[in-house]
Motif scaffolding. Structure first.
Motif, mmCIF file in Angstrom:
data_model
loop_
_atom_site.group_PDB
_atom_site.id
_atom_site.type_symbol
_atom_site.label_atom_id
_atom_site.label_comp_id
_atom_site.label_asym_id
_atom_site.label_seq_id
_atom_site.Cartn_x
_atom_site.Cartn_y
_atom_site.Cartn_z
ATOM 1 N N UNK A 183 98.313 44.466 11.947
ATOM 2 C CA UNK A 183 98.401 43.099 11.398
ATOM 3 C C UNK A 183 97.299 42.803 10.387
ATOM 4 N N UNK A 184 96.198 43.568 10.437
ATOM 5 C CA UNK A 184 95.076 43.319 9.528
ATOM 6 C C UNK A 184 95.274 43.973 8.164
ATOM 7 N N UNK A 185 96.311 44.825 8.032
ATOM 8 C CA UNK A 185 96.540 45.476 6.738
ATOM 9 C C UNK A 185 96.839 44.433 5.688
ATOM 10 N N UNK A 186 96.300 44.635 4.478
ATOM 11 C CA UNK A 186 96.587 43.706 3.406
ATOM 12 C C UNK A 186 95.503 43.724 2.350
ATOM 13 N N UNK A 187 95.573 42.756 1.436
ATOM 14 C CA UNK A 187 94.609 42.644 0.351
ATOM 15 C C UNK A 187 93.660 41.488 0.643
ATOM 16 N N UNK A 188 92.372 41.783 0.626
ATOM 17 C CA UNK A 188 91.341 40.786 0.913
ATOM 18 C C UNK A 188 90.600 40.435 -0.367
ATOM 19 N N UNK A 189 90.304 39.155 -0.513
ATOM 20 C CA UNK A 189 89.543 38.732 -1.688
ATOM 21 C C UNK A 189 88.399 37.828 -1.263
ATOM 22 N N UNK A 190 87.317 37.927 -2.029
ATOM 23 C CA UNK A 190 86.124 37.118 -1.790
ATOM 24 C C UNK A 190 85.880 36.323 -3.068
ATOM 25 N N UNK A 191 85.961 34.988 -2.966
ATOM 26 C CA UNK A 191 85.885 34.142 -4.161
ATOM 27 C C UNK A 191 84.668 33.231 -4.100
ATOM 28 N N UNK A 192 84.030 33.092 -5.257
ATOM 29 C CA UNK A 192 82.919 32.129 -5.366
ATOM 30 C C UNK A 192 82.708 31.794 -6.830
#
Length: 185
Positions: free
Chosen positions: A59-68
């Motif tokens: 379920x944790x598979x996917x694309x992660x993004x960190x925005x600031x």
């Protein structure tokens, strides 16, 4: 940020470095991530933002993004299935004509779909002479062979994924079961 390849149930950590202290937001597949503070933890240390996932699952598979502040780091998490290992191998069994033989093995993780019993390389089918059982959600597997005769001697093999264990079945003929007769004097 770099893409991660992690074996299931292992931890994963994404690190996002900014040029100055900022408040970062994490997203997974575009959705704002809700850390629970236990399995999914988000930390901010000056200009470094960290996302830590304790035990990854599919379920944790996917694309992660960190925005600031208009800057965005993106990376993917790939989860690999944990390989199956045999943790209890089968043992050789000797029985007599007309007897039974029980073979048992245990796996490092549950598996009930991708597993097979073989007798001299041929798949075993459930029948009155062959009973197949699995316990503990597919961690333990049993094969009970009944009404055996000397022609049934063979190599018994259990396969789960890429893991294999084998043992010998030896059926001794009825002639070795001699009956003693006592004569009355």
């Amino acid at each position: 940020m770099e893409d991660l390849w992690v074996v299931e149930n292992q931890p994963a950590e994404f690190i996002c470095q900014f040029s100055r202290p900022v408040k970062a937001r994490w997203r997974k597949d575009g959705q704002l991530l809700q850390p629970d503070g236990r399995r999914v933890v988000v930390e901010q240390d000056w200009s470094v933002a960290r996302l830590y996932i304790n035990r990854v699952s599919n379920d944790d598979m996917g694309t992660y993004s960190c925005e600031a502040e208009g800057t965005c780091g993106v990376a993917s998490l790939h989860v690999e299935a944990k390989p199956i290992n045999i943790v209890q191998a089968m043992e050789n069994v000797e029985t007599f004509d007309g007897g039974e033989a029980l073979f048992e093995c245990a796996l490092s993780r549950p598996e009930s779909k991708d597993c097979h019993w073989l007798l001299d390389g041929k798949p075993v089918k459930e029948s009155p002479k062959a009973e197949i059982v699995s316990f503990e959600s597919g961690r333990r597997h049993l094969l009970l062979l009944k009404d055996l005769h000397d022609k049934d001697s063979c190599t018994v093999t259990f396969k789960a994924g890429t893991a294999t264990t084998s043992a010998q079945l030896t059926v001794k003929g009825g002639s070795s079961m001699l009956k003693e007769t006592h004569r009355l004097a």
